[in-house]
Scaffold this motif. Structure first.
Motif, PDB file in Angstrom:
ATOM      1  N   MET A   1     -45.051 -80.460   8.235  1.00 60.48           N
ATOM      2  CA  MET A   1     -45.048 -81.775   7.028  1.00 60.48           C
ATOM      3  C   MET A   1     -46.392 -82.209   6.460  1.00 60.48           C
ATOM      4  SD  MET A   1     -42.130 -83.255   6.179  1.00 60.48           S
ATOM      5  CE  MET A   1     -41.474 -84.843   6.285  1.00 60.48           C
ATOM      6  N   ARG A   2     -46.995 -81.113   5.891  1.00 60.34           N
ATOM      7  CA  ARG A   2     -48.550 -81.288   5.395  1.00 60.34           C
ATOM      8  C   ARG A   2     -48.508 -82.455   4.290  1.00 60.34           C
ATOM      9  NH1 ARG A   2     -52.344 -76.715   4.012  1.00 60.34           N
ATOM     10  NH2 ARG A   2     -53.927 -78.297   5.121  1.00 60.34           N
ATOM     11  N   THR A   3     -49.650 -83.051   4.006  1.00 58.22           N
ATOM     12  CA  THR A   3     -49.446 -84.199   3.173  1.00 58.22           C
ATOM     13  C   THR A   3     -50.804 -83.864   2.226  1.00 58.22           C
ATOM     14  OG1 THR A   3     -48.451 -85.923   4.478  1.00 58.22           O
ATOM     15  CG2 THR A   3     -49.843 -86.596   2.755  1.00 58.22           C
ATOM     16  N   LEU A   4     -50.653 -83.968   0.856  1.00 60.05           N
ATOM     17  CA  LEU A   4     -51.359 -83.695   0.021  1.00 60.05           C
ATOM     18  C   LEU A   4     -51.641 -84.889  -0.859  1.00 60.05           C
ATOM     19  CD1 LEU A   4     -53.324 -81.419  -1.474  1.00 60.05           C
ATOM     20  CD2 LEU A   4     -51.543 -80.988  -3.129  1.00 60.05           C
ATOM     21  N   ILE A   5     -53.029 -85.494  -1.030  1.00 57.37           N
ATOM     22  CA  ILE A   5     -53.129 -86.233  -2.050  1.00 57.37           C
ATOM     23  C   ILE A   5     -53.919 -85.566  -3.211  1.00 57.37           C
ATOM     24  CG2 ILE A   5     -54.584 -88.433  -2.523  1.00 57.37           C
ATOM     25  CD1 ILE A   5     -54.791 -88.988   0.243  1.00 57.37           C
ATOM     26  N   VAL A   6     -53.096 -85.793  -4.377  1.00 56.09           N
ATOM     27  CA  VAL A   6     -54.008 -85.145  -5.498  1.00 56.09           C
ATOM     28  C   VAL A   6     -54.076 -86.483  -6.588  1.00 56.09           C
ATOM     29  CG1 VAL A   6     -51.697 -84.377  -6.564  1.00 56.09           C
ATOM     30  CG2 VAL A   6     -53.720 -83.568  -7.364  1.00 56.09           C
ATOM     31  N   TYR A   7     -55.451 -86.482  -7.133  1.00 59.90           N
ATOM     32  CA  TYR A   7     -55.719 -87.671  -7.766  1.00 59.90           C
ATOM     33  C   TYR A   7     -56.183 -87.323  -9.077  1.00 59.90           C
ATOM     34  CZ  TYR A   7     -60.581 -86.531  -6.246  1.00 59.90           C
ATOM     35  OH  TYR A   7     -61.843 -85.948  -6.295  1.00 59.90           O
ATOM     36  N   SER A   8     -55.895 -87.866 -10.137  1.00 62.20           N
ATOM     37  CA  SER A   8     -56.397 -87.827 -11.406  1.00 62.20           C
ATOM     38  C   SER A   8     -57.163 -89.086 -11.786  1.00 62.20           C
ATOM     39  CB  SER A   8     -55.223 -87.592 -12.540  1.00 62.20           C
ATOM     40  OG  SER A   8     -55.617 -87.565 -13.829  1.00 62.20           O
ATOM     41  N   THR A   9     -58.434 -88.587 -12.250  1.00 61.44           N
ATOM     42  CA  THR A   9     -59.302 -90.148 -12.455  1.00 61.44           C
ATOM     43  C   THR A   9     -60.366 -89.854 -13.784  1.00 61.44           C
ATOM     44  OG1 THR A   9     -60.828 -91.528 -11.484  1.00 61.44           O
ATOM     45  CG2 THR A   9     -61.115 -89.200 -11.042  1.00 61.44           C
ATOM     46  N   ILE A  10     -60.428 -90.573 -14.444  1.00 58.73           N
ATOM     47  CA  ILE A  10     -61.635 -90.745 -15.423  1.00 58.73           C
ATOM     48  C   ILE A  10     -62.847 -91.314 -15.051  1.00 58.73           C
ATOM     49  CG2 ILE A  10     -62.124 -91.244 -17.882  1.00 58.73           C
ATOM     50  CD1 ILE A  10     -60.225 -89.228 -17.885  1.00 58.73           C
ATOM     51  N   SER A  11     -62.625 -92.696 -14.501  1.00 57.89           N
ATOM     52  CA  SER A  11     -63.817 -93.447 -14.546  1.00 57.89           C
ATOM     53  C   SER A  11     -64.063 -93.690 -12.863  1.00 57.89           C
ATOM     54  CB  SER A  11     -63.960 -94.896 -15.032  1.00 57.89           C
ATOM     55  OG  SER A  11     -62.699 -95.542 -15.074  1.00 57.89           O
ATOM     56  N   GLY A  12     -62.988 -93.224 -12.077  1.00 58.80           N
ATOM     57  CA  GLY A  12     -63.593 -93.159 -10.715  1.00 58.80           C
ATOM     58  C   GLY A  12     -62.561 -94.213  -9.825  1.00 58.80           C
ATOM     59  N   ASN A  13     -62.055 -95.137 -10.488  1.00 54.55           N
ATOM     60  CA  ASN A  13     -61.169 -96.214  -9.684  1.00 54.55           C
ATOM     61  C   ASN A  13     -59.959 -95.599  -8.787  1.00 54.55           C
ATOM     62  OD1 ASN A  13     -62.341 -98.105 -11.139  1.00 54.55           O
ATOM     63  ND2 ASN A  13     -60.599 -98.378 -12.591  1.00 54.55           N
ATOM     64  N   THR A  14     -59.222 -94.362  -9.269  1.00 47.78           N
ATOM     65  CA  THR A  14     -58.201 -93.642  -8.653  1.00 47.78           C
ATOM     66  C   THR A  14     -58.794 -92.841  -7.482  1.00 47.78           C
ATOM     67  OG1 THR A  14     -57.078 -93.638 -10.687  1.00 47.78           O
ATOM     68  CG2 THR A  14     -56.191 -92.494  -9.175  1.00 47.78           C
ATOM     69  N   LYS A  15     -59.945 -92.232  -7.912  1.00 53.70           N
ATOM     70  CA  LYS A  15     -60.440 -91.533  -6.822  1.00 53.70           C
ATOM     71  C   LYS A  15     -61.098 -92.165  -5.677  1.00 53.70           C
ATOM     72  CE  LYS A  15     -64.131 -88.112  -6.020  1.00 53.70           C
ATOM     73  NZ  LYS A  15     -65.647 -87.955  -6.356  1.00 53.70           N
ATOM     74  N   ALA A  16     -61.379 -93.446  -5.853  1.00 51.82           N
ATOM     75  CA  ALA A  16     -61.896 -94.282  -4.845  1.00 51.82           C
ATOM     76  C   ALA A  16     -60.862 -94.659  -3.908  1.00 51.82           C
ATOM     77  CB  ALA A  16     -62.929 -95.409  -5.290  1.00 51.82           C
ATOM     78  N   VAL A  17     -59.775 -94.978  -4.400  1.00 48.89           N
ATOM     79  CA  VAL A  17     -58.671 -95.696  -3.646  1.00 48.89           C
ATOM     80  C   VAL A  17     -58.091 -94.522  -2.794  1.00 48.89           C
ATOM     81  CG1 VAL A  17     -56.396 -96.758  -3.698  1.00 48.89           C
ATOM     82  CG2 VAL A  17     -57.993 -97.486  -5.426  1.00 48.89           C
ATOM     83  N   CYS A  18     -57.965 -93.406  -3.465  1.00 42.90           N
ATOM     84  CA  CYS A  18     -57.168 -91.982  -2.796  1.00 42.90           C
ATOM     85  C   CYS A  18     -58.239 -91.384  -1.662  1.00 42.90           C
ATOM     86  CB  CYS A  18     -56.997 -91.034  -3.919  1.00 42.90           C
ATOM     87  SG  CYS A  18     -55.587 -91.419  -4.803  1.00 42.90           S
ATOM     88  N   GLU A  19     -59.553 -91.747  -1.945  1.00 37.11           N
ATOM     89  CA  GLU A  19     -60.412 -91.268  -0.879  1.00 37.11           C
ATOM     90  C   GLU A  19     -60.309 -92.159   0.591  1.00 37.11           C
ATOM     91  OE1 GLU A  19     -63.740 -88.649  -3.203  1.00 37.11           O
ATOM     92  OE2 GLU A  19     -64.136 -90.642  -2.475  1.00 37.11           O
ATOM     93  N   ARG A  20     -60.038 -93.445   0.188  1.00 34.01           N
ATOM     94  CA  ARG A  20     -59.785 -94.369   1.500  1.00 34.01           C
ATOM     95  C   ARG A  20     -58.412 -93.975   1.878  1.00 34.01           C
ATOM     96  NH1 ARG A  20     -63.275 -99.069   1.525  1.00 34.01           N
ATOM     97  NH2 ARG A  20     -61.657 -99.992   3.110  1.00 34.01           N
ATOM     98  N   ILE A  21     -57.550 -93.978   1.059  1.00 38.72           N
ATOM     99  CA  ILE A  21     -56.042 -93.513   1.862  1.00 38.72           C
ATOM    100  C   ILE A  21     -56.432 -92.260   2.775  1.00 38.72           C
ATOM    101  CG2 ILE A  21     -53.793 -92.800   1.225  1.00 38.72           C
ATOM    102  CD1 ILE A  21     -54.030 -94.381  -1.554  1.00 38.72           C
ATOM    103  N   TYR A  22     -56.707 -91.280   2.076  1.00 37.94           N
ATOM    104  CA  TYR A  22     -57.159 -90.031   2.810  1.00 37.94           C
ATOM    105  C   TYR A  22     -57.755 -90.227   4.199  1.00 37.94           C
ATOM    106  CZ  TYR A  22     -58.997 -85.464   3.936  1.00 37.94           C
ATOM    107  OH  TYR A  22     -59.237 -84.178   4.611  1.00 37.94           O
ATOM    108  N   SER A  23     -58.715 -91.065   4.274  1.00 38.53           N
ATOM    109  CA  SER A  23     -59.566 -91.568   5.473  1.00 38.53           C
ATOM    110  C   SER A  23     -58.670 -92.166   6.661  1.00 38.53           C
ATOM    111  CB  SER A  23     -60.661 -92.287   5.253  1.00 38.53           C
ATOM    112  OG  SER A  23     -61.670 -91.628   4.386  1.00 38.53           O
ATOM    113  N   ALA A  24     -57.892 -93.064   6.080  1.00 37.86           N
ATOM    114  CA  ALA A  24     -56.643 -93.809   6.723  1.00 37.86           C
ATOM    115  C   ALA A  24     -55.446 -93.104   7.563  1.00 37.86           C
ATOM    116  CB  ALA A  24     -56.076 -94.970   5.947  1.00 37.86           C
TER     117      ALA A  24
END
Ligand SMILES: Cc1cc2nc3c(=O)[nH]c(=O)nc-3n(C[C@H](O)[C@H](O)[C@H](O)COP(=O)(O)O)c2cc1C
Length: 169
Positions: A1-24
């Protein structure tokens, strides 16, 4: 059951949140920018977290394109948007994303996070003439100011907890 986080971002907000989720997450996981999605074999993943930025009241176009290509995945979303969390617009964005994520997949849950409006966007909107639907008004300028500190540490923690509960062993 692998998990993929795929983010779309223009100014970085979504990327920043997704990176924190990834680390957690303590699961077998991968994170990728949607621009590089062709590098991933989607068959390897059962759980997919779609990180989108809100464009015109719904998911951004790249995220919509991806979600429509996915079939029978367990789908979660993390969206960032500039609207106030207590607004009707916020609820509408949630419902629009939920609908898109349910069409051909098994939608599990989604979270929206307040995100600042980029300086480039604010500069552009400041030039709109009076009467334009996105022209600067005192209410709108106050909203941009209130959004400007988000996502903040509290938002990051909320997102971490939300996805840890859903996905961690
Ligand atoms: C072209 C454009 C359209 C947007 N449309 C909306 C919208 O309809 N509703 C909203 O709440 N925020 C809207 N926003 C604000 C972004 O969704 C918000 O700033 C988001 O956090 C940006 O994410 P990013 O930094 O990952 O690119 C828009 C921003 C841009 C640039």
């Amino acid at each position: 059951m692998r998990t993929l986080i795929v983010y779309s971002t223009i100014s970085g907000n979504t990327k920043a949140v997704c990176e924190r989720i990834y680390s957690a997450l303590n699961v077998d996981k991968k994170i990728i920018d949607i621009k590089n999605i062709a590098e991933v074999n989607l068959d390897e993943f059962k759980n997919i977290i779609i990180g989108f930025w809100c464009d015109k009241g719904t998911m951004d176009k790249d995220s919509i394109k991806l979600i429509k290509e996915l079939k029978d995945k367990k789908i979660y979303f993390l969206g960032t948007l500039g609207a106030r969390p207590e607004s009707q617009h916020w609820k509408d964005v949630y419902e629009n994303a939920k609908k898109l994520c349910s069409e051909t997949n098994d939608f599990i849950d989604g979270l929206l996070i307040w995100g600042k409006i980029s300086q480039a966007m604010m500069d552009m909107m400041m030039k709109f003439p009076k009467g334009h639907p996105h022209a600067p008004t005192p209410e709108r300028i106050a909203r941009w100011k209130d959004a400007s500190t988000h996502p903040d540490e509290n938002d990051f923690r909320n997102a971490e907890e939300f996805f840890k509960k859903l996905l961690n062993d």
